[in-house]
Scaffold this motif. Structure first.
Motif, PDB file in Angstrom:
ATOM      1  N   ALA A  25      29.845  65.233   1.328  1.00 48.03           N
ATOM      2  CA  ALA A  25      30.734  66.118   2.086  1.00 48.03           C
ATOM      3  C   ALA A  25      30.239  67.559   2.107  1.00 48.03           C
ATOM      4  O   ALA A  25      30.301  68.237   3.141  1.00 48.03           O
ATOM      5  N   ALA A  26      29.738  68.054   0.974  1.00 47.84           N
ATOM      6  CA  ALA A  26      29.272  69.443   0.913  1.00 47.84           C
ATOM      7  C   ALA A  26      28.073  69.655   1.832  1.00 47.84           C
ATOM      8  O   ALA A  26      27.966  70.683   2.512  1.00 47.84           O
ATOM      9  N   SER A  27      27.168  68.689   1.874  1.00 46.80           N
ATOM     10  CA  SER A  27      25.996  68.801   2.754  1.00 46.80           C
ATOM     11  C   SER A  27      26.407  68.794   4.216  1.00 46.80           C
ATOM     12  O   SER A  27      25.878  69.561   5.031  1.00 46.80           O
ATOM     13  N   ILE A  28      27.361  67.933   4.566  1.00 41.79           N
ATOM     14  CA  ILE A  28      27.816  67.854   5.944  1.00 41.79           C
ATOM     15  C   ILE A  28      28.508  69.160   6.338  1.00 41.79           C
ATOM     16  O   ILE A  28      28.333  69.664   7.462  1.00 41.79           O
ATOM     17  N   LYS A  29      29.263  69.736   5.421  1.00 41.24           N
ATOM     18  CA  LYS A  29      29.916  71.025   5.702  1.00 41.24           C
ATOM     19  C   LYS A  29      28.878  72.113   5.959  1.00 41.24           C
ATOM     20  O   LYS A  29      29.020  72.923   6.885  1.00 41.24           O
ATOM     21  N   GLU A  30      27.819  72.114   5.160  1.00 41.84           N
ATOM     22  CA  GLU A  30      26.768  73.113   5.351  1.00 41.84           C
ATOM     23  C   GLU A  30      26.038  72.893   6.673  1.00 41.84           C
ATOM     24  O   GLU A  30      25.708  73.849   7.388  1.00 41.84           O
ATOM     25  N   MET A  31      25.808  71.634   7.021  1.00 42.73           N
ATOM     26  CA  MET A  31      25.186  71.322   8.302  1.00 42.73           C
ATOM     27  C   MET A  31      26.060  71.797   9.457  1.00 42.73           C
ATOM     28  O   MET A  31      25.564  72.327  10.460  1.00 42.73           O
ATOM     29  N   ALA A  32      27.372  71.628   9.310  1.00 45.15           N
ATOM     30  CA  ALA A  32      28.303  72.072  10.346  1.00 45.15           C
ATOM     31  C   ALA A  32      28.239  73.580  10.530  1.00 45.15           C
ATOM     32  O   ALA A  32      28.244  74.092  11.662  1.00 45.15           O
ATOM     33  N   GLN A  33      28.168  74.308   9.428  1.00 49.05           N
ATOM     34  CA  GLN A  33      28.103  75.767   9.495  1.00 49.05           C
ATOM     35  C   GLN A  33      26.830  76.243  10.178  1.00 49.05           C
ATOM     36  O   GLN A  33      26.799  77.332  10.769  1.00 49.05           O
ATOM     37  N   MET A  34      25.793  75.420  10.130  1.00 48.46           N
ATOM     38  CA  MET A  34      24.524  75.755  10.781  1.00 48.46           C
ATOM     39  C   MET A  34      24.487  75.307  12.241  1.00 48.46           C
ATOM     40  O   MET A  34      23.480  75.497  12.928  1.00 48.46           O
ATOM     41  N   GLY A  35      25.565  74.678  12.707  1.00 51.60           N
ATOM     42  CA  GLY A  35      25.623  74.233  14.090  1.00 51.60           C
ATOM     43  C   GLY A  35      24.955  72.908  14.360  1.00 51.60           C
ATOM     44  O   GLY A  35      24.689  72.563  15.519  1.00 51.60           O
ATOM     45  N   LEU A  36      24.717  72.103  13.309  1.00 53.78           N
ATOM     46  CA  LEU A  36      23.968  70.862  13.477  1.00 53.78           C
ATOM     47  C   LEU A  36      24.827  69.684  13.923  1.00 53.78           C
ATOM     48  O   LEU A  36      24.296  68.629  14.263  1.00 53.78           O
ATOM     49  N   LEU A  37      26.153  69.846  13.918  1.00 54.97           N
ATOM     50  CA  LEU A  37      27.021  68.735  14.309  1.00 54.97           C
ATOM     51  C   LEU A  37      27.342  68.732  15.802  1.00 54.97           C
ATOM     52  O   LEU A  37      28.055  67.849  16.278  1.00 54.97           O
ATOM     53  N   GLY A  38      26.796  69.703  16.515  1.00 53.17           N
ATOM     54  CA  GLY A  38      27.031  69.733  17.954  1.00 53.17           C
ATOM     55  C   GLY A  38      25.804  70.154  18.720  1.00 53.17           C
ATOM     56  O   GLY A  38      25.896  70.813  19.762  1.00 53.17           O
ATOM     57  N   ILE A  39      24.635  69.765  18.250  1.00 55.15           N
ATOM     58  CA  ILE A  39      23.379  70.263  18.806  1.00 55.15           C
ATOM     59  C   ILE A  39      23.262  70.082  20.324  1.00 55.15           C
ATOM     60  O   ILE A  39      22.967  71.047  21.029  1.00 55.15           O
ATOM     61  N   GLY A  47      29.475  73.423  21.032  1.00 59.69           N
ATOM     62  CA  GLY A  47      28.151  72.931  20.700  1.00 59.69           C
ATOM     63  C   GLY A  47      27.101  74.028  20.629  1.00 59.69           C
ATOM     64  O   GLY A  47      27.381  75.206  20.883  1.00 59.69           O
ATOM     65  N   SER A  48      25.889  73.638  20.275  1.00 53.86           N
ATOM     66  CA  SER A  48      24.786  74.587  20.153  1.00 53.86           C
ATOM     67  C   SER A  48      23.985  74.714  21.447  1.00 53.86           C
ATOM     68  O   SER A  48      23.062  75.521  21.530  1.00 53.86           O
ATOM     69  N   GLU A  49      24.314  73.871  22.448  1.00 54.70           N
ATOM     70  CA  GLU A  49      23.672  73.901  23.767  1.00 54.70           C
ATOM     71  C   GLU A  49      22.146  73.818  23.661  1.00 54.70           C
ATOM     72  O   GLU A  49      21.410  74.556  24.305  1.00 54.70           O
ATOM     73  N   MET A  50      21.705  72.869  22.836  1.00 56.04           N
ATOM     74  CA  MET A  50      20.276  72.563  22.766  1.00 56.04           C
ATOM     75  C   MET A  50      20.058  71.205  23.427  1.00 56.04           C
ATOM     76  O   MET A  50      20.934  70.708  24.140  1.00 56.04           O
ATOM     77  N   ASP A  51      18.912  70.588  23.201  1.00 57.33           N
ATOM     78  CA  ASP A  51      18.625  69.346  23.909  1.00 57.33           C
ATOM     79  C   ASP A  51      18.524  68.155  22.955  1.00 57.33           C
ATOM     80  O   ASP A  51      18.631  68.293  21.737  1.00 57.33           O
ATOM     81  N   THR A  52      18.331  66.980  23.554  1.00 55.56           N
ATOM     82  CA  THR A  52      18.225  65.750  22.769  1.00 55.56           C
ATOM     83  C   THR A  52      17.012  65.788  21.856  1.00 55.56           C
ATOM     84  O   THR A  52      17.046  65.262  20.739  1.00 55.56           O
ATOM     85  N   LEU A  53      15.932  66.390  22.325  1.00 51.79           N
ATOM     86  CA  LEU A  53      14.724  66.472  21.504  1.00 51.79           C
ATOM     87  C   LEU A  53      14.996  67.248  20.215  1.00 51.79           C
ATOM     88  O   LEU A  53      14.587  66.825  19.122  1.00 51.79           O
ATOM     89  N   ALA A  54      15.691  68.371  20.322  1.00 47.79           N
ATOM     90  CA  ALA A  54      16.033  69.148  19.116  1.00 47.79           C
ATOM     91  C   ALA A  54      16.927  68.331  18.193  1.00 47.79           C
ATOM     92  O   ALA A  54      16.791  68.380  16.962  1.00 47.79           O
ATOM     93  N   TYR A  55      17.823  67.577  18.791  1.00 50.64           N
ATOM     94  CA  TYR A  55      18.736  66.730  18.009  1.00 50.64           C
ATOM     95  C   TYR A  55      17.982  65.657  17.225  1.00 50.64           C
ATOM     96  O   TYR A  55      18.186  65.483  16.014  1.00 50.64           O
ATOM     97  N   VAL A  56      17.059  64.931  17.895  1.00 52.36           N
ATOM     98  CA  VAL A  56      16.357  63.859  17.187  1.00 52.36           C
ATOM     99  C   VAL A  56      15.378  64.424  16.157  1.00 52.36           C
ATOM    100  O   VAL A  56      15.138  63.808  15.108  1.00 52.36           O
ATOM    101  N   GLN A  57      14.815  65.599  16.425  1.00 49.05           N
ATOM    102  CA  GLN A  57      13.952  66.223  15.425  1.00 49.05           C
ATOM    103  C   GLN A  57      14.756  66.597  14.170  1.00 49.05           C
ATOM    104  O   GLN A  57      14.240  66.532  13.053  1.00 49.05           O
TER     105      GLN A  57
END
Length: 366
Positions: A25-39, A47-57
């Motif tokens: 849970a703590a890791s997922i929360k940190e990922m969320a704060q970095m904008g990784l849950l809506g890439i 969302g972060s308005e990036m692309d699928t390539l950034a998401y899969v990377q």
């Protein structure tokens, strides 16, 4: 940024959460704060308005160090957020996506049932129109994020008088009356993914939570699974890369017969083959992601990426463990965990056999 998070925060926890099955849970929360849950989603929905390539990377980099964490992000993004964004009403997008992209809520996808795995048309979960709401009854199994999710994208039969394909999609919140979360599955791999069974017992779902048109659920699920294949393929690439990275480090230090293992030509050839195969798999994954971003037909490319990347991950982790020898079979080294995590990528989100059926169909081989 993702690499630093993975190395500094996620890698140190990977062995522990694999042993205990504890959801990170703590890791997922940190990922969320970095904008990784809506890439890959627009800023208007959080969302972060990036692309699928950034998401899969991102999935690839996380999975190098923890396959379960990569799986959590993939299920949340590709299988819950994406179909809501693609097929949901504006009201549904406004209600759910900002909370999902911010990490306030976590998402999951509920399709698989005890008697409906690869044959997704054999759904037994029923949704009945009760006038002011829908009533769902049935069981879903092997739901990644199931025990931690707040929102589920659920498939259910809505007209039993029609053929088995008359299936519709619903957004179900964990607090809806009649939804019960079963115990965590004791899995071989990705043990921290909170994979659970869901039970619907006269579950009340508001009318406005029907996604799209009745009877179009299989279409929506298929689109989600195509995107999900790319995410799982990226997970497989990451696991393979992580295994190679660990093994290279090991063979440079380990000595036998008066030499470092890295000095033996067999070791060099084994690792060279693994690296080449993993790079080839990565290119298929990136190609599929770019095709999706370009709004080209990508289902067959996603299938090829998942087929090749998942088989490569299983092969690479097995061969890496062989280079480790007896030490590779112990929990003190991460290779045995990586080998266990790799296997599921050949199965969930559509087995390798299902991917081959898709590819053959695209080829016109019938």
């Amino acid at each position: 940024m993702v690499h630093d998070l993975a190395v500094d925060e996620i890698k140190p926890l990977a062995a522990k959460i694999d042993r205990t099955g504890e959801f990170p849970a703590a890791s997922i929360k940190e990922m969320a704060q970095m904008g990784l849950l809506g890439i890959p989603f627009p800023e208007k929905y959080g969302g972060s308005e990036m692309d699928t390539l950034a998401y899969v990377q991102t999935i690839e980099e996380l999975s190098k160090y923890c396959g379960a964490t990569g799986a959590i992000l993939a299920a949340h993004t590709s299988l819950c957020c994406a179909p809501i964004y693609q097929f949901g009403t504006e009201m549904q997008k406004q209600r759910y996506l900002p909370r999902l992209c911010s990490g306030e809520w976590l998402g999951a996808f509920a399709l698989t049932e005890p008697e409906a795995g690869s044959d997704i048309t054999s759904q037994q979960t029923i949704a009945v129109d009760a006038g002011s709401h829908w009533v769902l009854n049935g069981v879903k199994t092997f739901i990644t994020n199931g025990g931690a999710a707040d929102v589920f994208f659920v498939l259910a039969v809505t007209d039993q008088s029609k053929d088995a394909r008359w299936i519709s999609a619903f957004i179900v919140e964990k607090d809806f009356q009649g939804l019960f979360i079963g115990k965590r599955e004791e899995q071989m791999g990705i043990r921290a993914s909170s994979t659970c069974r869901l039970l619907f017992r006269d579950c009340i779902v508001p009318k406005e939570n029907l996604v799209g048109r009745p009877g179009r659920g299989l279409e929506y699920a298929g689109a989600a699974l195509d995107g999900g294949c790319i995410g799982i393929a990226a997970q497989a690439v990451g696991i393979a890369e992580g295994a190679i990275e660990e093994t290279v480090r090991y063979v440079r230090k380990r000595e036998q017969f008066g030499c470092r293992l890295s000095q033996f030509q067999n070791t060099q050839f084994e690792l060279a083959q693994m690296q080449a195969g993993t790079e080839a798999a990565k290119l298929l994954v990136y190609q599929a992601a770019c095709a999706k971003d370009a709004q080209e037909a990508f289902s067959h490319k996603a299938a090829m990426a998942k087929l090749v990347a998942s088989r490569n991950a299983s092969d690479v982790t097995r061969r890496c463990l062989q280079l480790y020898g007896r030490y590779g079979c112990t929990e003190s080294h991460p290779i045995e965990r990586m080998m266990r995590d790799a296997k599921i990528t050949e199965i969930y989100g559509g087995t390798s056999e299902v991917q081959m059926m898709k590819i053959a169909g695209w080829m016109g081989v019938k």
